[in-house]
Design a protein around this motif. Structure first.
Motif, PDB file in Angstrom:
ATOM      1  N   GLU A  78       0.802  -1.222   0.000  1.00  0.00           N
ATOM      2  CA  GLU A  78       0.000   0.000   0.000  1.00  0.00           C
ATOM      3  C   GLU A  78       0.837   1.276   0.000  1.00  0.00           C
ATOM      4  O   GLU A  78       0.286   2.372   0.045  1.00  0.00           O
ATOM      5  CB  GLU A  78      -0.970  -0.009   1.194  1.00  0.00           C
ATOM      6  CG  GLU A  78      -1.974  -1.162   1.113  1.00  0.00           C
ATOM      7  CD  GLU A  78      -3.073  -1.107   2.169  1.00  0.00           C
ATOM      8  OE1 GLU A  78      -2.921  -0.338   3.142  1.00  0.00           O
ATOM      9  OE2 GLU A  78      -4.077  -1.827   2.001  1.00  0.00           O
ATOM     10  N   GLU A  80       2.451   4.363  -1.239  1.00  0.00           N
ATOM     11  CA  GLU A  80       2.212   5.216  -2.412  1.00  0.00           C
ATOM     12  C   GLU A  80       3.492   5.550  -3.169  1.00  0.00           C
ATOM     13  O   GLU A  80       3.453   5.879  -4.341  1.00  0.00           O
ATOM     14  CB  GLU A  80       1.515   6.520  -1.992  1.00  0.00           C
ATOM     15  CG  GLU A  80       0.058   6.344  -1.586  1.00  0.00           C
ATOM     16  CD  GLU A  80      -0.870   6.041  -2.775  1.00  0.00           C
ATOM     17  OE1 GLU A  80      -0.439   6.173  -3.932  1.00  0.00           O
ATOM     18  OE2 GLU A  80      -2.017   5.638  -2.504  1.00  0.00           O
ATOM     19  N   GLU A  83       6.047   2.148  -6.820  1.00  0.00           N
ATOM     20  CA  GLU A  83       5.137   1.737  -7.895  1.00  0.00           C
ATOM     21  C   GLU A  83       5.127   0.222  -8.053  1.00  0.00           C
ATOM     22  O   GLU A  83       6.176  -0.411  -8.092  1.00  0.00           O
ATOM     23  CB  GLU A  83       5.561   2.388  -9.211  1.00  0.00           C
ATOM     24  CG  GLU A  83       4.614   2.033 -10.346  1.00  0.00           C
ATOM     25  CD  GLU A  83       4.954   2.754 -11.638  1.00  0.00           C
ATOM     26  OE1 GLU A  83       6.125   2.720 -12.055  1.00  0.00           O
ATOM     27  OE2 GLU A  83       4.029   3.353 -12.221  1.00  0.00           O
ATOM     28  N   MET A  93      -5.062  -7.590  -8.018  1.00  0.00           N
ATOM     29  CA  MET A  93      -5.663  -6.592  -7.126  1.00  0.00           C
ATOM     30  C   MET A  93      -6.919  -7.134  -6.462  1.00  0.00           C
ATOM     31  O   MET A  93      -7.145  -6.910  -5.269  1.00  0.00           O
ATOM     32  CB  MET A  93      -6.004  -5.321  -7.910  1.00  0.00           C
ATOM     33  CG  MET A  93      -4.763  -4.570  -8.331  1.00  0.00           C
ATOM     34  SD  MET A  93      -5.162  -3.235  -9.479  1.00  0.00           S
ATOM     35  CE  MET A  93      -5.267  -1.869  -8.334  1.00  0.00           C
ATOM     36  N   ASP A 103      -4.947  -3.043  -0.382  1.00  0.00           N
ATOM     37  CA  ASP A 103      -4.998  -2.420  -1.703  1.00  0.00           C
ATOM     38  C   ASP A 103      -3.610  -2.457  -2.319  1.00  0.00           C
ATOM     39  O   ASP A 103      -2.631  -2.137  -1.664  1.00  0.00           O
ATOM     40  CB  ASP A 103      -5.436  -0.957  -1.589  1.00  0.00           C
ATOM     41  CG  ASP A 103      -6.920  -0.841  -1.347  1.00  0.00           C
ATOM     42  OD1 ASP A 103      -7.686  -1.601  -1.961  1.00  0.00           O
ATOM     43  OD2 ASP A 103      -7.314   0.006  -0.527  1.00  0.00           O
ATOM     44  N   ARG A 105      -1.295  -0.577  -4.687  1.00  0.00           N
ATOM     45  CA  ARG A 105      -1.260   0.752  -5.271  1.00  0.00           C
ATOM     46  C   ARG A 105       0.110   1.393  -5.111  1.00  0.00           C
ATOM     47  O   ARG A 105       0.810   1.040  -4.166  1.00  0.00           O
ATOM     48  CB  ARG A 105      -2.334   1.629  -4.631  1.00  0.00           C
ATOM     49  CG  ARG A 105      -2.087   1.884  -3.144  1.00  0.00           C
ATOM     50  CD  ARG A 105      -3.138   2.769  -2.534  1.00  0.00           C
ATOM     51  NE  ARG A 105      -2.802   3.019  -1.152  1.00  0.00           N
ATOM     52  CZ  ARG A 105      -3.648   2.856  -0.126  1.00  0.00           C
ATOM     53  NH1 ARG A 105      -4.860   2.442  -0.325  1.00  0.00           N
ATOM     54  NH2 ARG A 105      -3.256   3.113   1.106  1.00  0.00           N
ATOM     55  N   PRO A 106       0.485   2.333  -5.973  1.00  0.00           N
ATOM     56  CA  PRO A 106      -0.097   2.607  -7.285  1.00  0.00           C
ATOM     57  C   PRO A 106       0.366   1.536  -8.275  1.00  0.00           C
ATOM     58  O   PRO A 106       1.426   0.951  -8.084  1.00  0.00           O
ATOM     59  CB  PRO A 106       0.492   3.973  -7.632  1.00  0.00           C
ATOM     60  CG  PRO A 106       1.783   4.043  -6.880  1.00  0.00           C
ATOM     61  CD  PRO A 106       1.661   3.158  -5.680  1.00  0.00           C
ATOM     62  N   GLY A 192      -5.190   3.871 -13.246  1.00  0.00           N
ATOM     63  CA  GLY A 192      -5.742   4.498 -12.047  1.00  0.00           C
ATOM     64  C   GLY A 192      -7.142   3.977 -11.729  1.00  0.00           C
ATOM     65  O   GLY A 192      -7.566   3.939 -10.583  1.00  0.00           O
ATOM     66  N   ARG A 195      -8.294  -0.177  -9.668  1.00  0.00           N
ATOM     67  CA  ARG A 195      -8.776  -0.594  -8.344  1.00  0.00           C
ATOM     68  C   ARG A 195     -10.293  -0.605  -8.297  1.00  0.00           C
ATOM     69  O   ARG A 195     -10.899  -1.415  -7.604  1.00  0.00           O
ATOM     70  CB  ARG A 195      -8.175   0.269  -7.236  1.00  0.00           C
ATOM     71  CG  ARG A 195      -8.350   1.767  -7.400  1.00  0.00           C
ATOM     72  CD  ARG A 195      -7.502   2.484  -6.358  1.00  0.00           C
ATOM     73  NE  ARG A 195      -7.924   2.102  -5.007  1.00  0.00           N
ATOM     74  CZ  ARG A 195      -8.680   2.865  -4.224  1.00  0.00           C
ATOM     75  NH1 ARG A 195      -9.084   4.033  -4.638  1.00  0.00           N
ATOM     76  NH2 ARG A 195      -9.019   2.462  -3.024  1.00  0.00           N
TER      77      ARG A 195
END
Ligand code: MN
Length: 214
Positions: A78, A80, A83, A93, A103, A105-106, A192, A195
């Motif tokens: 998770e 941020e 990558e 995902m 989650d 991400r990104p 983007g 998710r």
């Protein structure tokens, strides 16, 4: 064209979570290739067995998932600033969301990037991309094996590692193609949205295209 993207580091296999050292290393990495192995292709039925990771220096870790929680893994997945790169990230995902409650991400999805650039072909499998863009032959032999096994075989470990080792190089190549074709912005927007696409899969819209007219 021949490119050797072999890892010089041995793959580390861990149970249930990352150790502190790998957590730190991955949190400080630029990017992290991710793949998962499950009991099958139905996300809600088939449990998540393995999460594979490889950073830009080829340091690979496989985490066998049996018991929850996995707090170290969560900080990495998770984060941020790191990558994540996955091939058909939508599947990973949804599995990570459903089985780990985390989650991813990104995310950069190499399959979406391929679909948006390699419009001359309908071959967008990881094996196809590795062969064409990197000149690497991938062996898909262990794809359907028992990933829930207590001890993974050497073949399974090699296969699971191979699925993440080429993703960083592929992403760089595909990003260049996206730029060349003027589709970088479109690709970023699609990635983007992933998710939410995974959330739609889990909420019951996995087959239906909500953008379609009919
Ligand atoms: Mn895989």
């Amino acid at each position: 064209m021949t490119t050797t993207v072999a890892s010089t580091h041995p793959t580390l296999v861990l149970r249930d979570d990352l150790d502190q050292e790998r957590q730190q290393l991955y949190l400080e990495s630029r990017c992290l290739a991710i793949d998962t192995e499950t009991m099958g292709l139905k996300t809600r039925r088939d449990r998540l067995c393995l999460v594979q990771m490889c950073n830009e220096n080829g340091v690979i870790t496989l985490v066998q998932i049996r018991n929850m929680p996995a707090p170290r893994l969560q900080t990495v997945l998770e984060s941020e600033r790191v990558e994540k790169i996955a091939h058909f990230a939508r599947f990973d995902m949804a599995a990570i969301r459903h089985w780990l409650g985390m989650d991813l991400r990104p995310v950069f999805c190499t399959k979406i990037a391929s679909r948006l650039t390699r419009t001359f072909t309908d071959r967008h499998g990881l094996k196809d991309l590795a062969a064409e863009l990197l000149g690497v032959e991938m062996n898909k032999e262990q794809q359907s094996s028992d990933w829930a096994a207590e001890r993974l075989t050497d073949k399974q470990i090699a296969y699971a590692s191979a699925d993440v080792i080429h993703l960083v190089a592929l992403k760089e190549r595909l990003e260049w193609l996206l730029e060349r074709e003027g589709r970088l912005e479109l690709a970023r927007a699609c990635m983007g949205f992933l998710r939410h696409r995974a959330a739609l899969d889990l909420a019951g819209w996995e087959e239906e295209d909500i953008f379609a007219h009919h």
